[in-house]
Design a protein around this motif. Structure first.
Motif, PDB file in Angstrom:
ATOM      1  N   VAL A 182       0.841  -1.201   0.000  1.00 18.54           N
ATOM      2  CA  VAL A 182       0.000   0.000   0.000  1.00 18.54           C
ATOM      3  C   VAL A 182       0.880   1.256   0.000  1.00 18.54           C
ATOM      4  O   VAL A 182       0.568   2.235  -0.672  1.00 18.54           O
ATOM      5  CB  VAL A 182      -0.997  -0.001   1.179  1.00 18.54           C
ATOM      6  N   ARG A 183       2.010   1.214   0.723  1.00 19.94           N
ATOM      7  CA  ARG A 183       2.929   2.368   0.701  1.00 19.94           C
ATOM      8  C   ARG A 183       3.482   2.607  -0.694  1.00 19.94           C
ATOM      9  O   ARG A 183       3.691   3.752  -1.108  1.00 19.94           O
ATOM     10  CB  ARG A 183       4.057   2.181   1.717  1.00 19.94           C
ATOM     11  N   LYS A 184       3.709   1.542  -1.456  1.00 11.71           N
ATOM     12  CA  LYS A 184       4.168   1.692  -2.845  1.00 11.71           C
ATOM     13  C   LYS A 184       3.114   2.421  -3.670  1.00 11.71           C
ATOM     14  O   LYS A 184       3.442   3.289  -4.493  1.00 11.71           O
ATOM     15  CB  LYS A 184       4.461   0.333  -3.466  1.00 11.71           C
ATOM     16  N   LEU A 185       1.855   2.090  -3.450  1.00 11.97           N
ATOM     17  CA  LEU A 185       0.771   2.776  -4.164  1.00 11.97           C
ATOM     18  C   LEU A 185       0.656   4.228  -3.704  1.00 11.97           C
ATOM     19  O   LEU A 185       0.353   5.115  -4.498  1.00 11.97           O
ATOM     20  CB  LEU A 185      -0.547   2.032  -3.952  1.00 11.97           C
ATOM     21  N   LYS A 186       0.914   4.465  -2.431  1.00 12.61           N
ATOM     22  CA  LYS A 186       0.886   5.827  -1.890  1.00 12.61           C
ATOM     23  C   LYS A 186       1.980   6.679  -2.534  1.00 12.61           C
ATOM     24  O   LYS A 186       1.767   7.857  -2.815  1.00 12.61           O
ATOM     25  CB  LYS A 186       1.068   5.766  -0.368  1.00 12.61           C
ATOM     26  N   GLU A 187       3.150   6.084  -2.774  1.00  8.01           N
ATOM     27  CA  GLU A 187       4.246   6.798  -3.434  1.00  8.01           C
ATOM     28  C   GLU A 187       3.842   7.278  -4.827  1.00  8.01           C
ATOM     29  O   GLU A 187       4.344   8.288  -5.303  1.00  8.01           O
ATOM     30  CB  GLU A 187       5.482   5.905  -3.549  1.00  8.01           C
ATOM     31  N   LEU A 188       2.929   6.555  -5.462  1.00 12.98           N
ATOM     32  CA  LEU A 188       2.456   6.927  -6.798  1.00 12.98           C
ATOM     33  C   LEU A 188       1.268   7.880  -6.735  1.00 12.98           C
ATOM     34  O   LEU A 188       0.712   8.256  -7.763  1.00 12.98           O
ATOM     35  CB  LEU A 188       2.065   5.673  -7.586  1.00 12.98           C
ATOM     36  N   GLY A 189       0.863   8.243  -5.514  1.00 12.89           N
ATOM     37  CA  GLY A 189      -0.261   9.165  -5.347  1.00 12.89           C
ATOM     38  C   GLY A 189      -1.613   8.504  -5.505  1.00 12.89           C
ATOM     39  O   GLY A 189      -2.616   9.188  -5.700  1.00 12.89           O
ATOM     40  N   LEU A 190      -1.687   7.182  -5.414  1.00 15.33           N
ATOM     41  CA  LEU A 190      -2.945   6.478  -5.659  1.00 15.33           C
ATOM     42  C   LEU A 190      -3.763   6.230  -4.396  1.00 15.33           C
ATOM     43  O   LEU A 190      -4.978   6.062  -4.477  1.00 15.33           O
ATOM     44  CB  LEU A 190      -2.670   5.143  -6.360  1.00 15.33           C
ATOM     45  N   THR A 191      -3.110   6.172  -3.248  1.00 15.89           N
ATOM     46  CA  THR A 191      -3.815   5.934  -1.991  1.00 15.89           C
ATOM     47  C   THR A 191      -3.378   6.965  -0.968  1.00 15.89           C
ATOM     48  O   THR A 191      -2.364   7.649  -1.136  1.00 15.89           O
ATOM     49  CB  THR A 191      -3.505   4.532  -1.421  1.00 15.89           C
TER      50      THR A 191
END
Length: 188
Positions: A158-167
């Motif tokens: 989820v942190r990886k998705l957060k890095e992309l601005g998605l979560t």
């Protein structure tokens, strides 16, 4: 480097500009930028100091009520005592990224490529995005269990998705950001 929220607020307000930590070796370097709840912080300097050289001014500048409180906060660990000088370095760039709900074709292509790389060994990104979209504010262990996954690796993903601005993280659980919602709608 973990910094308690009241100290982060004081750094943002300009009343605190130091932190003291006991480490076996320096864990940050001058020039490092830390993402925090109050935005980016820049590490200006990292110096080893002797506890006997600490002053009441050091205590104040690090958010402690007294020199004794500063010493007590660092008494529980072994290692050298490091003084880390900090300053605010602007807002977290992920905030602006996740708020951008309009995705260009180039944005979509870039996201598709990044997520495809993440999915190379085992596809997970689409399932996690849909799960968060369907269950905002649900605890990470509960979400991980729905996918039959361990909590720690799930949170890392989820942190990886957060890095992309998605979560984005909530007080409890996660939700899709406007960017994440727009991307997910493009996939459907």
């Amino acid at each position: 480097m973990l910094i308690r929220r009241p100290v982060l607020d004081a750094i943002a307000a300009g009343s605190v500009d130091m932190a003291f930590r006991r480490w076996s070796h320096a864990r940050v370097r001058a020039g490092t930028r830390l993402r925090t709840a109050v935005g980016l912080l820049e590490v200006v300097a990292v110096d080893v100091v002797e506890e006997s050289d600490l002053t009441a001014e050091d205590a104040r500048r690090s958010g402690h009520d007294s020199l004794d409180a500063l010493r007590a906060a660092n008494a529980r660990r072994d290692g050298a005592l490091f003084r880390v000088t900090l300053r605010p370095a602007g807002p977290d760039p992920r905030i602006a990224l996740r708020e951008s709900a309009v995705l260009s074709d180039d944005d979509r292509t870039a996201l598709d490529a990044r997520l495809a790389r993440m999915d190379r060994t085992a596809p997970w990104t689409g399932a996690v995005l849909r799960l968060i979209a369907d269950h905002p504010g649900v605890r990470a262990p509960d979400l991980a269990a729905r996918l039959g996954r361990e909590t720690a690796p799930f949170k890392r993903d989820v942190r990886k998705l957060k890095e992309l601005g998605l979560t984005e993280s909530l007080e409890v659980g996660y939700r899709l950001s406007p960017r994440g919602t727009a991307y997910l709608h493009m996939l459907m």
